[in-house]
Motif scaffolding. Sequence first.
Motif, PDB file in Angstrom:
ATOM      1  N   GLN A  67      82.315  31.740 143.562  1.00 47.90           N
ATOM      2  CA  GLN A  67      82.678  33.189 143.559  1.00 47.90           C
ATOM      3  C   GLN A  67      82.452  33.614 142.087  1.00 47.90           C
ATOM      4  O   GLN A  67      83.196  34.429 141.433  1.00 47.90           O
ATOM      5  CB  GLN A  67      84.149  33.612 144.093  1.00 47.90           C
ATOM      6  N   LEU A  95      79.652  38.824 141.096  1.00 48.35           N
ATOM      7  CA  LEU A  95      80.978  38.803 141.496  1.00 48.35           C
ATOM      8  C   LEU A  95      81.804  37.426 140.657  1.00 48.35           C
ATOM      9  O   LEU A  95      81.079  36.644 140.330  1.00 48.35           O
ATOM     10  CB  LEU A  95      81.017  37.813 143.111  1.00 48.35           C
ATOM     11  N   ASP A  98      87.266  38.029 142.331  1.00 49.57           N
ATOM     12  CA  ASP A  98      87.271  39.030 143.339  1.00 49.57           C
ATOM     13  C   ASP A  98      86.685  40.150 142.799  1.00 49.57           C
ATOM     14  O   ASP A  98      86.754  41.224 143.636  1.00 49.57           O
ATOM     15  CB  ASP A  98      88.757  39.247 144.016  1.00 49.57           C
ATOM     16  N   LYS A  99      86.459  40.545 141.582  1.00 50.44           N
ATOM     17  CA  LYS A  99      85.692  41.659 140.993  1.00 50.44           C
ATOM     18  C   LYS A  99      84.329  41.476 141.242  1.00 50.44           C
ATOM     19  O   LYS A  99      83.603  40.899 140.699  1.00 50.44           O
ATOM     20  CB  LYS A  99      85.951  41.516 139.506  1.00 50.44           C
ATOM     21  N   THR A 124      86.777  45.654 144.361  1.00 54.88           N
ATOM     22  CA  THR A 124      87.198  44.461 144.608  1.00 54.88           C
ATOM     23  C   THR A 124      86.514  43.970 145.980  1.00 54.88           C
ATOM     24  O   THR A 124      86.455  44.627 146.777  1.00 54.88           O
ATOM     25  CB  THR A 124      88.877  44.632 144.881  1.00 54.88           C
ATOM     26  N   ALA A 125      86.269  42.476 145.924  1.00 62.94           N
ATOM     27  CA  ALA A 125      85.516  42.062 146.933  1.00 62.94           C
ATOM     28  C   ALA A 125      86.634  41.359 147.893  1.00 62.94           C
ATOM     29  O   ALA A 125      87.659  40.829 147.309  1.00 62.94           O
ATOM     30  CB  ALA A 125      84.614  40.693 146.593  1.00 62.94           C
ATOM     31  N   SER A 126      86.392  41.623 149.092  1.00 63.68           N
ATOM     32  CA  SER A 126      87.372  40.849 149.979  1.00 63.68           C
ATOM     33  C   SER A 126      86.582  40.506 151.384  1.00 63.68           C
ATOM     34  O   SER A 126      85.433  40.985 151.600  1.00 63.68           O
ATOM     35  CB  SER A 126      88.239  42.203 150.643  1.00 63.68           C
ATOM     36  N   ILE A 128      85.096  37.697 152.289  1.00 61.46           N
ATOM     37  CA  ILE A 128      83.839  36.842 151.913  1.00 61.46           C
ATOM     38  C   ILE A 128      83.849  35.857 152.704  1.00 61.46           C
ATOM     39  O   ILE A 128      84.612  35.020 153.401  1.00 61.46           O
ATOM     40  CB  ILE A 128      84.208  36.179 150.244  1.00 61.46           C
ATOM     41  N   MET A 142      80.424  40.225 151.926  1.00 55.99           N
ATOM     42  CA  MET A 142      81.552  40.457 151.427  1.00 55.99           C
ATOM     43  C   MET A 142      81.935  42.086 151.528  1.00 55.99           C
ATOM     44  O   MET A 142      80.897  42.688 151.759  1.00 55.99           O
ATOM     45  CB  MET A 142      81.810  40.020 150.151  1.00 55.99           C
TER      46      MET A 142
END
Length: 197
Positions: A67, A95, A98-99, A124-126, A128, A142
């Motif tokens: 990531q 990425l 999580d940014k 903010t990535a979630s 994934i 994501m």
Amino acid sequence: MKRIVFLLAVWLLGTGVMMAQQDKSAERDAKQAEKAAKKAAKEAQKAAEEAEENALFEQAVQALDNQDFVLEADRVEFKRGSFVYVTSNTNFVSLMGDKATIQLAFNAPVAGPNGIGGITVDGTASGIEKKVDKKGNITYEMNVQGVAVSARLTLQMAKGSNRCTATVWPNFSSNRISFTGYLYPSAQSKVFKGRSL
């Protein structure tokens, strides 16, 4: 005497024909050897290029798994299929942990919100998720949520190359945008990030 002269003439003619045939045969052999050498050099170059592409692919896969990657885009495609070629150091999707960052910048005299002719959004990535199909092609998805962005991001990379396409699907509109370029670990990236919204 005439017979000796005749035999001598036949012998000289035969020797000349044999020598001419030997010269043609040697010339033909030289051409075949040259063709074989060119073919071998071309195959070696192709094998070296494939090995380099595979190494870049493996490096890109590792960056996805960590990531920690940047997709440097050299082409941006819009909703209805129109596209524009762009500068890869100012157009990217990244990425780091999580940014996530999405930046679009055109080569225009207008500064834009990010100061470099476009827009930069952080989020903010979630959620994934990485999928690999039977052929080894990778799909990486994501969600990205931030002050100025709420979107689903899908990256697709074919096996054997770090060439990749990232499609941004906004949650509140149908104005999708696709970034196509090369994916690198962030440590190897040469992007310039503008001011975020």
